[in-house]
Enzyme design. Sequence first.
Site, PDB file in Angstrom:
ATOM      1  N   ASP A  75       3.878  -1.647  22.998  1.00 39.54           N
ATOM      2  CA  ASP A  75       5.308  -1.943  22.911  1.00 39.54           C
ATOM      3  C   ASP A  75       5.959  -1.127  21.783  1.00 39.54           C
ATOM      4  O   ASP A  75       5.284  -0.620  20.890  1.00 39.54           O
ATOM      5  CB  ASP A  75       5.491  -3.435  22.650  1.00 39.54           C
ATOM      6  CG  ASP A  75       6.851  -3.960  23.103  1.00 39.54           C
ATOM      7  OD1 ASP A  75       7.711  -3.142  23.481  1.00 39.54           O
ATOM      8  OD2 ASP A  75       7.033  -5.184  23.084  1.00 39.54           O
ATOM      9  N   GLU A 100      10.128   3.254  19.264  1.00 38.91           N
ATOM     10  CA  GLU A 100      11.407   3.983  19.252  1.00 38.91           C
ATOM     11  C   GLU A 100      12.081   3.992  17.879  1.00 38.91           C
ATOM     12  O   GLU A 100      13.222   4.404  17.763  1.00 38.91           O
ATOM     13  CB  GLU A 100      12.382   3.341  20.253  1.00 38.91           C
ATOM     14  CG  GLU A 100      11.817   3.092  21.630  1.00 38.91           C
ATOM     15  CD  GLU A 100      11.272   1.678  21.796  1.00 38.91           C
ATOM     16  OE1 GLU A 100      10.791   1.351  22.885  1.00 38.91           O
ATOM     17  OE2 GLU A 100      11.316   0.911  20.804  1.00 38.91           O
ATOM     18  N   ASP A 110      13.407  -4.651  28.603  1.00 42.25           N
ATOM     19  CA  ASP A 110      13.802  -6.052  28.447  1.00 42.25           C
ATOM     20  C   ASP A 110      15.102  -6.388  29.189  1.00 42.25           C
ATOM     21  O   ASP A 110      16.149  -6.592  28.574  1.00 42.25           O
ATOM     22  CB  ASP A 110      13.982  -6.380  26.968  1.00 42.25           C
ATOM     23  CG  ASP A 110      12.710  -6.181  26.164  1.00 42.25           C
ATOM     24  OD1 ASP A 110      11.625  -6.152  26.773  1.00 42.25           O
ATOM     25  OD2 ASP A 110      12.792  -6.058  24.931  1.00 42.25           O
TER      26      ASP A 110
END
Length: 670
Positions: free
Chosen positions: A418, A421, A482
Site C-alpha cells: 500500500d 506516493e 479507495d
Amino acid sequence: MHPRDSTPRVAPPPPLVPVLLDPLAGACVVAAEDGVILDVRTTAGRTGTLRLRPATDNSLRITLRLDGVPTAPRISVVTAPADTGCLVERSPDTLTLRLGALALDVRLSPLTLELRGCHLRQATDVSDPGDRTIVLPLGVTELADGQLIYHDSWFTEPDEHFYGLGERFTGPDLRGQRVDCWVEDAQGSTGTRSYKAVPFLLSSRGYAVLVDTTTAASFDLAHSNTGAWSVTVPDEELDYYLITGTPTECLRTYRDLTGPALLPPRWAFGPWISGGFCRDSADEVRERARRIRELGFPCEVLHIDTYWQRPGCWSDMEWDTEAFPDPRGLLADLAQQGFHVSLWMNPYLSVDSPHFAEIDRNGWFLRVPSQGTWIGQVWNGAHPDSAVLDLTHPGAADWLRGRVRQVLATGVSVLKTDFGEAVPVAAVAHNGMTGDRLHNLYPLLFNDLVAEVTQEVAGHGLTWGRSTWTGGQRHGAKWTGDPNASWQDLASTVRAGLSLSLSGHPFWSHDIGGFHGTPDPELFVRWAQFGLLSPLSRFHGMTSRLPWDFGEEVYAAVLHAARLRTGLLPYVHRSAADAVRTGEPLARPMALDHPDRPDAHAADLQYLLGPDLLVAPLYAPGGRRQVWFPPGEWLPYAGSGGPIDGPAWRRVRIPLTAAPLWLRAGAHVL
C-alpha cells in the site's frame, strides 16, 4: 530538528512559471547512419543535439538534449532492445528514416518531423490572430528559476481519441483533458488524481508515445488547442519513443521497451476475501475461514489488513502478538484449509515506532536539505506523523528486505504494498536523486524490493500494489485504491481499470463494494458481479464485505457470481497467459480492437474479459443499461434471451441474480 509537513497529503510540484519560450529554429546533419544525429539551435541561440534512432521494428527513439543543462541523478525506466537497423535517405533539405512499416520524414529548415501512414506531423508554428504562439513546439521553455523544461507538439485529427497515461478515473478517452503524470493518493475514485501514472499515450490513429522520464510529464490532449496535443517534460532531456501500429501492436511494443507483465500464480485469480480495515485477531480470522468453508463460498486468499501489526507501528512488519499470539500456527492451519494469506504493508515508519530512532540515526529516511529527516502526515490524521524509508540507501533497503523476509517465512503468500506516493518534491535521497525525480519512481523501487524477496521466499514475485509507474506491470497486480461505496465510484472504477489496461498493465482489481462507507444491497451485488469478472477479484472495505453479512438474497446472487468465476478460471488462466505473451490486457476495452468504430470509443463502461466474454457491469440501480455488442454473434451466458448480432447497441435488463455477461458464439470458455 525534523521538518514537518502539515498538509493532509503530499502535494505535486508547484505550477510552472514560464518566462521564455525557446523553440528549435534550425538543424544540420552530423551523422546519418542507422539513425540521425542533428546539431540544433534554438531561436534564443541555445545549442544542442537531436538524435533519431531506431528502437524496435516499429518505433523510433527521439532525444533532445541542449548543451549546458546540468546533469542530475536520474534513472531510465525504458530499455530499448539492441538497435534495430534503419535506412536513411537524404536530400538537400530533408531526411527520411525507414524501418519496417515506419517512415519518418525530417525537414531541416524549419525543423519538422512527419510520420507517414498515420499522417502525424509536428505542430511547429501555431499562433492565434494576435501572433501569439498557442501550441508548444519542439524546444524548451525557461522558467522563472532558470530551469528549462522540454516540450513537443503534434497535430491531431478532429476524430482522434487518446488513451493510456495510467489509471484515469475520468475515463479512458482523454481527448480534451490535460493530464499530469504524477503519482498521488487519489483520495477517492472520481477526481483527476491518480495512484498509477504511466507516460504512455495511445492514439486511435495508429501510433503511441512513450516518454522515458520519472518527472511529472504533462500531456495537453487537445485541451488548450483542439488541433494539437503537447507533452511537457521537466527533465534534463526530452527522451521519448514514437511507436506506430494498431493499438494492440503499440501495446506489444510497450512490453518490448519496458518488460513483460508478471503472470500471477494460478491461485491469485480466485476470489480474495479481506476482513477489512477493521480491528482484527487470530480468532476472528479463524472464524472467517471456518465460515467461508462451511458455506462453500469460493475463496483462494484471505487478506489481513493493517491490524496484524500494533496500532501506531503499521510499518514495523511485526505481528501484534496480543491479537495474533501464534502467527505460524495460524498460517499453518489456514494453509491446511486451502487458503493463501495476504498481509498489508507500506514503506513509511511512524514516529511512534520503536525502530524510528535507529533508522533516523542511520540516515535511512528521505531528508530535506539543511533540515534533516522529512516527517509528515501521510494518513490524513488517522495515524502518527511518519517518515519515508529511503530505498535508494543500501542500509534502508536491506532493513526492509529483512522485515519482508521474516514475515514471508511465517507462511504468508503475498504482500499488499500500500501507499508509496508520499515522496515530497523537496526531498533528497541517498543516491542524490531529488524528490521531483524520485517521487514517481519510488513505487517501482518499493514493489521491486518486495517482489524480489517474495520470489526468493515464496517462489513468485507477485505484489498487490496501489501505486505504480512505467514498468510496474512486472509486479503482477494493482488495485484501484479507495473508492466510495457509491454507483458513481463503481462507474469510475470500471473506467480507471480500462485506462490501466490501455497503459500496458494487464492485471488489475478493486475493492468490491467500495472502500469508504457501506454499500446498499443492490450496489454490493452489482459491484461483486463486476469484481468477479475483473482480471483479479478482492472483497475489501472499511466495513464488512463478507457476502453473507448482506442478507440471504444478496448472498445467493454473490455466491452465484463467485461460482461463475470459479467455473471460468481455466479460461481466465489461458487468457492471462496470452496477455503476458502478447502485451495485451486481460480486460480488453472496446476501443482496443475497434479503433475505427465511433461506438467502440463511446462504450467505455464495458470490456471483453479475454477474447470471448463480454462484460457490461451495472453502474446504476434498476437493473438496466445500454450495451454495445461488437461485431459477431453474442449469447447471454445463462441462456435467457436470444442471441444478439453486433455491431449494435441494445438496452438490456439484467436480473439481480444474473451476471452482466455474454459469450461470443462458438467460443469455448467453460
